[in-house]
Design a protein around this motif. Sequence first.
Motif, mmCIF file in Angstrom:
data_model
loop_
_atom_site.group_PDB
_atom_site.id
_atom_site.type_symbol
_atom_site.label_atom_id
_atom_site.label_comp_id
_atom_site.label_asym_id
_atom_site.label_seq_id
_atom_site.Cartn_x
_atom_site.Cartn_y
_atom_site.Cartn_z
ATOM 1 N N ASP A 6 33.166 -53.868 21.959
ATOM 2 C CA ASP A 6 32.730 -52.516 22.321
ATOM 3 C C ASP A 6 31.625 -52.113 21.343
ATOM 4 O OD1 ASP A 6 32.351 -49.938 23.118
ATOM 5 O OD2 ASP A 6 34.352 -49.207 22.588
ATOM 6 N N GLY A 7 30.406 -52.006 21.836
ATOM 7 C CA GLY A 7 29.281 -51.636 20.989
ATOM 8 C C GLY A 7 29.018 -50.152 20.908
ATOM 9 N N PHE A 8 29.789 -49.355 21.676
ATOM 10 C CA PHE A 8 29.564 -47.901 21.707
ATOM 11 C C PHE A 8 30.910 -47.180 21.561
ATOM 12 C CE2 PHE A 8 26.286 -49.990 24.192
ATOM 13 C CZ PHE A 8 25.123 -49.457 23.649
ATOM 14 N N SER A 9 31.656 -47.537 20.514
ATOM 15 C CA SER A 9 32.996 -46.968 20.340
ATOM 16 C C SER A 9 32.958 -45.476 20.022
ATOM 17 C CB SER A 9 33.734 -47.714 19.231
ATOM 18 O OG SER A 9 33.034 -47.624 18.011
ATOM 19 N N TYR A 10 31.808 -44.970 19.583
ATOM 20 C CA TYR A 10 31.662 -43.535 19.318
ATOM 21 C C TYR A 10 30.752 -42.865 20.345
ATOM 22 C CZ TYR A 10 33.926 -44.384 14.850
ATOM 23 O OH TYR A 10 34.840 -44.731 13.878
ATOM 24 N N PRO A 15 24.133 -44.541 18.699
ATOM 25 C CA PRO A 15 22.782 -44.925 19.131
ATOM 26 C C PRO A 15 21.747 -43.830 18.939
ATOM 27 C CG PRO A 15 24.240 -44.704 21.030
ATOM 28 C CD PRO A 15 25.103 -44.666 19.821
ATOM 29 N N VAL A 16 22.115 -42.565 19.165
ATOM 30 C CA VAL A 16 21.156 -41.476 18.985
ATOM 31 C C VAL A 16 20.810 -41.305 17.508
ATOM 32 C CG1 VAL A 16 20.845 -38.985 19.174
ATOM 33 C CG2 VAL A 16 21.803 -40.257 21.095
ATOM 34 N N THR A 17 21.824 -41.345 16.636
ATOM 35 C CA THR A 17 21.568 -41.225 15.200
ATOM 36 C C THR A 17 20.731 -42.394 14.708
ATOM 37 O OG1 THR A 17 23.710 -40.119 14.955
ATOM 38 C CG2 THR A 17 22.651 -40.914 12.950
ATOM 39 N N ALA A 18 21.033 -43.588 15.187
ATOM 40 C CA ALA A 18 20.258 -44.768 14.786
ATOM 41 C C ALA A 18 18.805 -44.631 15.227
ATOM 42 C CB ALA A 18 20.886 -46.019 15.391
ATOM 43 N N HIS A 65 19.922 -50.205 12.124
ATOM 44 C CA HIS A 65 20.796 -51.320 12.489
ATOM 45 C C HIS A 65 22.243 -51.035 12.118
ATOM 46 C CE1 HIS A 65 22.205 -55.505 12.918
ATOM 47 N NE2 HIS A 65 22.816 -55.306 11.752
ATOM 48 N N PHE A 66 22.471 -50.611 10.879
ATOM 49 C CA PHE A 66 23.854 -50.487 10.433
ATOM 50 C C PHE A 66 24.518 -49.187 10.890
ATOM 51 C CE2 PHE A 66 22.677 -54.026 7.734
ATOM 52 C CZ PHE A 66 23.814 -54.823 7.845
ATOM 53 N N ILE A 67 23.737 -48.164 11.195
ATOM 54 C CA ILE A 67 24.349 -46.999 11.849
ATOM 55 C C ILE A 67 24.821 -47.399 13.245
ATOM 56 C CG2 ILE A 67 23.848 -44.748 12.879
ATOM 57 C CD1 ILE A 67 22.166 -44.083 10.483
ATOM 58 N N ALA A 68 23.997 -48.172 13.943
ATOM 59 C CA ALA A 68 24.416 -48.653 15.265
ATOM 60 C C ALA A 68 25.642 -49.556 15.156
ATOM 61 C CB ALA A 68 23.265 -49.402 15.934
ATOM 62 N N MET A 69 25.744 -50.337 14.057
ATOM 63 C CA MET A 69 26.878 -51.247 13.895
ATOM 64 C C MET A 69 28.183 -50.510 13.603
ATOM 65 S SD MET A 69 25.809 -54.144 14.670
ATOM 66 C CE MET A 69 27.293 -55.055 14.244
ATOM 67 N N ILE A 70 28.096 -49.251 13.167
ATOM 68 C CA ILE A 70 29.331 -48.476 12.986
ATOM 69 C C ILE A 70 30.075 -48.348 14.312
ATOM 70 C CG2 ILE A 70 30.211 -46.157 12.457
ATOM 71 C CD1 ILE A 70 28.105 -45.941 10.299
ATOM 72 N N GLY A 71 29.325 -48.321 15.401
ATOM 73 C CA GLY A 71 29.940 -48.226 16.726
ATOM 74 C C GLY A 71 30.381 -49.554 17.303
ATOM 75 N N PHE A 72 30.190 -50.656 16.558
ATOM 76 C CA PHE A 72 30.551 -51.990 17.058
ATOM 77 C C PHE A 72 31.984 -52.316 16.646
ATOM 78 C CE2 PHE A 72 30.845 -56.602 16.309
ATOM 79 C CZ PHE A 72 30.547 -57.068 17.582
ATOM 80 N N GLN A 73 32.832 -52.611 17.609
ATOM 81 C CA GLN A 73 34.225 -52.958 17.341
ATOM 82 C C GLN A 73 34.670 -54.093 18.242
ATOM 83 O OE1 GLN A 73 36.851 -49.597 17.554
ATOM 84 N NE2 GLN A 73 35.880 -48.510 15.850
ATOM 85 N N VAL A 74 35.628 -54.848 17.730
ATOM 86 C CA VAL A 74 36.329 -55.863 18.517
ATOM 87 C C VAL A 74 37.794 -55.464 18.521
ATOM 88 C CG1 VAL A 74 36.931 -58.301 18.725
ATOM 89 C CG2 VAL A 74 34.676 -57.642 17.851
ATOM 90 N N GLU A 75 38.332 -55.211 19.690
ATOM 91 C CA GLU A 75 39.683 -54.642 19.786
ATOM 92 C C GLU A 75 40.733 -55.507 19.106
ATOM 93 O OE1 GLU A 75 40.967 -53.566 23.654
ATOM 94 O OE2 GLU A 75 39.251 -52.253 24.064
ATOM 95 N N GLU A 76 40.598 -56.823 19.205
ATOM 96 C CA GLU A 76 41.657 -57.710 18.729
ATOM 97 C C GLU A 76 41.519 -58.102 17.259
ATOM 98 O OE1 GLU A 76 40.944 -58.135 23.079
ATOM 99 O OE2 GLU A 76 39.680 -58.317 21.289
ATOM 100 N N SER A 77 40.488 -57.653 16.587
ATOM 101 C CA SER A 77 40.286 -58.098 15.206
ATOM 102 C C SER A 77 39.649 -56.995 14.379
ATOM 103 C CB SER A 77 39.392 -59.348 15.173
ATOM 104 O OG SER A 77 39.102 -59.727 13.842
ATOM 105 N N GLY A 210 43.646 -51.726 19.383
ATOM 106 C CA GLY A 210 43.572 -50.699 18.353
ATOM 107 C C GLY A 210 43.656 -51.253 16.954
ATOM 108 N N ALA A 211 43.828 -52.593 16.804
ATOM 109 C CA ALA A 211 43.918 -53.176 15.481
ATOM 110 C C ALA A 211 42.564 -53.352 14.835
ATOM 111 C CB ALA A 211 44.618 -54.531 15.559
ATOM 112 N N GLY A 212 41.517 -53.148 15.585
ATOM 113 C CA GLY A 212 40.178 -53.350 15.055
ATOM 114 C C GLY A 212 39.750 -52.224 14.146
ATOM 115 N N GLY A 213 38.670 -52.472 13.410
ATOM 116 C CA GLY A 213 38.106 -51.456 12.534
ATOM 117 C C GLY A 213 36.608 -51.632 12.465
ATOM 118 N N SER A 214 35.904 -50.656 11.909
ATOM 119 C CA SER A 214 34.448 -50.712 11.854
ATOM 120 C C SER A 214 33.891 -50.707 10.435
ATOM 121 C CB SER A 214 33.859 -49.527 12.632
ATOM 122 O OG SER A 214 34.379 -48.320 12.116
ATOM 123 N N ALA A 215 34.758 -50.943 9.433
ATOM 124 C CA ALA A 215 34.325 -51.117 8.054
ATOM 125 C C ALA A 215 33.545 -49.928 7.516
ATOM 126 C CB ALA A 215 33.503 -52.406 7.919
#
Length: 295
Positions: A6-10, A15-18, A65-77, A210-215
């Motif tokens: 999920d690249g748009f978890s927020y 994307p707008v802030t980035a 790049h890294f503001i956009a990556m805050i919205g990047f998540q993988v559900e299983e990890s 839901g176990a994933g996180g965005s660091a």
Amino acid sequence: MQGTVDGFSYGTVTPVTAYVMACLGAALGLRCITRSLRDDDDTSWKPGWLALGAASIGCGIWTMHFIAMIGFQVEESRIRYDVGLTILSLAVAVVVVGLGVFAVGYRGAGTTTLLVAGTFTGLGVAGMHYIGMAAIRLNGSLRYDVPTVALSVVIALVAATAALWAAVAIRGFLTSLGASLVMGVAVSGMHYTGMAAVSVHLHGASGGPGAGGSAHSLLLPMLTGPVLFLLLAGVVVMFDPMLVLGEGDWNRTTARRRAPGRQQDPPAWSGSAFEPPPRTGRRGYEPGAPTRRNG
């Protein structure tokens, strides 16, 4: 096992802030480079303006790049980031953009210089993106669709070349602002095209949904420095009138102030309403000349 990405978890927040940060970096960089090209009388400031412009553009791209990556998540990890590679991606963005900026700043926007500098800078921007992606640590591996990656690199090359051309060809404030908005679209487009090429292959189950996180604990503190730098660069730009005014307005203002022997406008006539004002340009009617009377 394929991970759920999920690249748009927020939602649209990231994307707008980035995009805004990419535009800010581009706008500041363009104005600083433009300022360096106007230092005809004192070239000692030129390297400083070019360096500030390159750092602004590089920080804007990296922050985007890294503001956009805050919205990047993988559900299983859960996602983490390698600190060393993350810092290296910032250094690559600033240094590579700096090489391109200094090339066009000193050699001009000739076709050969522009193509070489744009290609080098574009590859550096793409390198920054994929080094940042290599910093991701999760319970799996990232895989990329090669044609989509190639498309993202092409976008980076075009965006970098256009940015360098705009830096030396566009002088007006409003035109620079418009160019920075276009550059923000190009940089964001490159990023999300590269992200569309990503898939995650999990090594094993590491938790349910839901176990994933965005660091956030790593990315947010690391973003603080570049964001503060962009704000300080904005203060420098706003306090320099040559960067705020258009080139024509600034030249007209300084010409009025520095023109030697500039004649002042004649004072308004303050005599009686029934007494004609003295006439100039004719012999015997100069201001202050004695009046001859008959008899």
